[in-house]
Design an enzyme around this catalytic site. Structure first.
Site, PDB file in Angstrom:
ATOM      1  N   ASP A  22      48.457  57.555  33.117  1.00 34.45           N
ATOM      2  CA  ASP A  22      47.092  57.239  32.728  1.00 34.45           C
ATOM      3  C   ASP A  22      47.029  55.785  32.275  1.00 34.45           C
ATOM      4  OD1 ASP A  22      44.352  58.462  32.142  1.00 34.45           O
ATOM      5  OD2 ASP A  22      44.823  57.501  30.232  1.00 34.45           O
ATOM      6  N   ASN A  30      36.464  48.110  32.301  1.00 38.29           N
ATOM      7  CA  ASN A  30      35.123  48.235  32.878  1.00 38.29           C
ATOM      8  C   ASN A  30      34.069  47.587  31.992  1.00 38.29           C
ATOM      9  OD1 ASN A  30      35.627  49.556  35.317  1.00 38.29           O
ATOM     10  ND2 ASN A  30      35.551  51.575  34.377  1.00 38.29           N
ATOM     11  N   HIS A  35      32.579  46.873  36.426  1.00 35.86           N
ATOM     12  CA  HIS A  35      33.142  47.964  37.222  1.00 35.86           C
ATOM     13  C   HIS A  35      33.882  47.462  38.456  1.00 35.86           C
ATOM     14  CE1 HIS A  35      31.616  51.312  34.879  1.00 35.86           C
ATOM     15  NE2 HIS A  35      30.531  50.582  34.677  1.00 35.86           N
ATOM     16  N   ASP A  39      37.531  48.630  39.443  1.00 37.86           N
ATOM     17  CA  ASP A  39      37.957  49.100  40.771  1.00 37.86           C
ATOM     18  C   ASP A  39      39.167  48.311  41.257  1.00 37.86           C
ATOM     19  OD1 ASP A  39      35.896  50.927  40.762  1.00 37.86           O
ATOM     20  OD2 ASP A  39      34.602  49.754  42.095  1.00 37.86           O
ATOM     21  N   GLU A  65      41.142  57.360  35.871  1.00 35.95           N
ATOM     22  CA  GLU A  65      42.234  56.372  35.831  1.00 35.95           C
ATOM     23  C   GLU A  65      43.592  57.052  35.663  1.00 35.95           C
ATOM     24  OE1 GLU A  65      40.820  56.880  31.599  1.00 35.95           O
ATOM     25  OE2 GLU A  65      39.821  56.662  33.505  1.00 35.95           O
TER      26      GLU A  65
END
Length: 162
Positions: A22, A30, A35, A39, A65
């Protein structure tokens, strides 16, 4: 694919490890950089793992994630070595997002297949280890405990004869 690998490990009594990974504080990426940067971070993160894993290892996005890595023919010690090798590379090679350089940190939980558990049980143990890694400060790897039935019973103290 995971069930096939579990069946193979059980049949031939080979090692198999599962890693849940994680990204730490992903929401902050973000929120702070947008965002699109988030990405890009996910793509960069996945590419780092793909470059390090073996051809027959299975790496996939588990959700958000979080990622999962199934390592056939790998005990928990060697699984941890792989995880730490990837961590070292990520800490020394920041990702570029626009004008910013981001160091992606992550937490991981590793479970070694006992030869008798289901895929869901293997994931559950890795998830508990991942949760402990997050609780204990993040950016670390925890190896899952064996299920209770797999642990050896502690020796009972011997009674002395009077």
């Amino acid at each position: 694919m995971a069930n096939i690998e579990l069946a193979r490990a059980q049949r031939y009594q080979h090692a198999l490890s599962l890693v849940l990974i994680d990204i730490d504080h992903f929401k902050m990426i973000n929120d702070q950089f947008g965002h699109h940067a988030g990405d890009d971070a996910l793509i960069c993160f996945a590419a780092s793992w793909m470059a390090e894993k073996r051809t027959h290892d299975i790496f996939a996005r588990w959700g958000g994630e979080e990622f999962i890595l199934l390592l056939p023919e790998t005990d928990q010690h060697h699984a941890r070595q792989l995880v730490e090798r990837v961590r070292d590379k990520m800490l020394t090679k920041p990702m570029v997002a626009g004008n910013n350089r981001l160091i992606i940190k992550f937490s991981a939980g590793i479970s070694a297949y006992t030869g008798s558990e289901t895929f869901e049980q293997l994931v559950q143990r890795a998830d508990l280890a991942l949760y402990r890694a997050k609780q204990q400060g993040r950016n670390q790897t925890i190896i899952a405990e064996l299920p209770q039935c797999e642990k050896t019973e502690p020796e009972q103290p011997q009674r002395s004869a009077h």
